[in-house]
Write an enzyme that holds these catalytic residues in place. Structure first.
Site, PDB file in Angstrom:
ATOM      1  NE  ARG A  15      42.758  36.749  35.376  1.00  0.00           N
ATOM      2  CZ  ARG A  15      41.995  37.821  35.496  1.00  0.00           C
ATOM      3  NH1 ARG A  15      42.316  38.933  34.851  1.00  0.00           N
ATOM      4  NH2 ARG A  15      40.921  37.806  36.260  1.00  0.00           N
ATOM      5  CE  LYS A  74      38.548  39.173  39.796  1.00  0.00           C
ATOM      6  NZ  LYS A  74      38.109  40.436  39.132  1.00  0.00           N
ATOM      7  CE1 TYR A  93      43.160  45.016  37.236  1.00  0.00           C
ATOM      8  CE2 TYR A  93      43.782  42.705  37.065  1.00  0.00           C
ATOM      9  CZ  TYR A  93      43.785  43.986  36.556  1.00  0.00           C
ATOM     10  OH  TYR A  93      44.416  44.241  35.364  1.00  0.00           O
ATOM     11  CG  HIS A  95      37.133  45.375  40.236  1.00  0.00           C
ATOM     12  ND1 HIS A  95      37.198  46.377  39.290  1.00  0.00           N
ATOM     13  CD2 HIS A  95      37.938  44.374  39.788  1.00  0.00           C
ATOM     14  CE1 HIS A  95      38.001  45.997  38.304  1.00  0.00           C
ATOM     15  NE2 HIS A  95      38.462  44.794  38.581  1.00  0.00           N
ATOM     16  CD  GLU A 117      40.561  47.996  41.108  1.00  0.00           C
ATOM     17  OE1 GLU A 117      39.891  48.101  42.154  1.00  0.00           O
ATOM     18  OE2 GLU A 117      41.465  47.144  40.964  1.00  0.00           O
ATOM     19  CB  VAL A 178      36.454  47.452  27.492  1.00  0.00           C
ATOM     20  CG1 VAL A 178      35.421  46.381  27.120  1.00  0.00           C
ATOM     21  CG2 VAL A 178      37.214  47.021  28.736  1.00  0.00           C
ATOM     22  NE  ARG A 202      38.780  55.825  22.833  1.00  0.00           N
ATOM     23  CZ  ARG A 202      40.041  55.417  22.797  1.00  0.00           C
ATOM     24  NH1 ARG A 202      41.024  56.302  22.864  1.00  0.00           N
ATOM     25  NH2 ARG A 202      40.340  54.135  22.691  1.00  0.00           N
ATOM     26  CB  ALA A 267      30.703  47.535  33.162  1.00  0.00           C
ATOM     27  CG  ASP A 269      35.477  42.737  37.492  1.00  0.00           C
ATOM     28  OD1 ASP A 269      35.080  41.848  38.248  1.00  0.00           O
ATOM     29  OD2 ASP A 269      36.406  42.582  36.693  1.00  0.00           O
ATOM     30  CB  VAL A 297      32.224  35.615  33.195  1.00  0.00           C
ATOM     31  CG1 VAL A 297      33.446  35.073  33.933  1.00  0.00           C
ATOM     32  CG2 VAL A 297      31.283  34.474  32.807  1.00  0.00           C
TER      33      VAL A 297
END
Length: 373
Positions: A15, A74, A93, A95, A117, A178, A202, A267, A269, A297
């Site tokens: 990306r 990233k 991002y 994290h 995020e 997700v 939800r 999850a 990350d 990954v």
């Protein structure tokens, strides 16, 4: 403002932080954009396209990082820590709750770090996390279907089954963006799907829209165990905004899972919601423990980089433009960006990150006031 777009160097990270369209919007406002040569190649965006949009193509990462606003996808890798300094704004991002070395590097550098995020709108939604959560959720089911094949180490179960043979049993831990997208694809493939969440609203929403095509269960210890033990595929879709994910599947549970079952922990990350999760890469995506295949990954959406890059830029562009136009003042004016601020001037400004490492947290406006005055 001088805006830098370095090429991503994380394993198979294809990306790119800015599309030519966003670059054009920046240059039309009078900003100069430095694009490292080849930055967009992974998403099939050429240097020529960036030049046509008004960017200056620079040969090395050092050149792209020599800017006031750095836009990435990233978090910086250890090889990039040397570029961090007090006078840059990093927009990417992050994290941080699962990355103490990066927290320390950012604090030491004095840089301003805004995490996609944690940018949060007034309605509580996370507009910059949503597009990648949508991609990752849909991919999670596709990936799970692939690794359920015996040739990839799985149980040899077809997601939709065939007439007379049961379809795959899929347990999705978390009913957010997700989880909802993972369920959409799993239901479409004909799997038996159970979604677990702690929010009754939800679960009611999912029950209403799927009308019996999936099951909903309240996410407690008993229901999690029952769903996981019966599952061929478990998808971890838990989100604690900016914080570390809780372990919902423990190491002790693995021996009781079906042999050849697959876990896809989206999850990862944020540390993962499975105790046995450890980050993997696109080059070496899986490992097996107790007969269970783990796919963890940490940059899943980079496998479909063109879709992901454009989906991300649709959401990030407005914030990138405001940061370029106004610099740190944009953070004082825009509440969503204040939520996005994780570290500034040597201080942590996001509570969940500070709590994870038992460190002090300073309110964003207080931290910004120190630098701007």
């Amino acid at each position: 403002m001088l805006v830098g777009l370095p090429k991503e160097i994380k394993d198979h990270e294809n990306r790119v932080g800015l599309t030519p369209n966003t670059v054009r919007a920046l240059t039309r406002r009078g900003h100069k954009v430095l694009v490292q040569s080849g930055a967009g190649e992974g998403s099939y965006l050429s240097d020529a396209e960036y030049e046509s949009a008004g960017a200056t193509i620079v040969p090395h990462a050092d050149d792209a990082w020599a800017a006031q606003l750095i836009v990435k996808v990233k978090e910086p890798t250890p090889a990039e820590y040397r570029y961090l300094h007090r006078d840059i704004i990093l927009f990417t991002y992050l994290h941080l709750a699962s990355d103490r070395p990066l927290v320390d590097a950012l604090l030491k550098s004095g840089a301003t770090a805004i995490g996609y995020e944690t940018v949060q709108a007034e309605d509580g939604k996370l507009p910059l996390l949503t597009p990648m959560s949508e991609v990752a959720g849909r991919m999670a089911t596709q990936i799970g279907a692939t690794y359920l094949q015996k040739t990839h180490g799985g149980r040899g179960v077809l997601m939709g089954g065939v007439p007379g043979v049961a379809s795959a049993n899929v347990a999705i831990l978390g009913g957010g963006i997700v989880g909802t997208n993972a369920a959409r694809v799993a239901v479409g493939l004909g799997a038996q799907v159970t979604v677990l969440d702690v929010s009754h609203d939800r679960l009611k929403y999912l029950d209403d829209i799927y009308r019996g095509q999936l099951q909903t269960r309240f996410s407690d210890e008993y229901n999690i165990e029952e769903a996981v033990y019966e599952a061929d595929l478990v998808i971890g879709a838990v989100l604690i905004p900016g914080g570390r994910a809780p372990w919902l599947v423990t190491a002790e549970m693995l021996p009781r899972m079906r042999k050849g079952a697959v876990i896809v922990d989206v999850a990862v990350d944020q540390g993962g919601c499975v105790e046995t999760t450890r980050p993997t890469t696109h080059s070496n995506p899986t490992y097996e423990l107790e007969g269970v295949v783990h796919y963890c990954v940490a940059n899943m959406p980079s496998a479909v980089p063109r879709t992901s890059t454009f989906a991300l830029n649709i959401q990030t562009a407005v914030y990138t433009l405001q940061l370029a136009d106004e610099g740190l003042n944009a953070l004082q004016k825009n509440r969503a960006l204040q939520y996005g601020l994780n570290i500034h001037g040597g201080s942590i400004t996001y509570p969940a990150v500070a709590e994870e490492f038992d460190m002090k947290c300073i309110e964003p406006l207080q931290a910004l006031g120190r630098r701007i005055e």
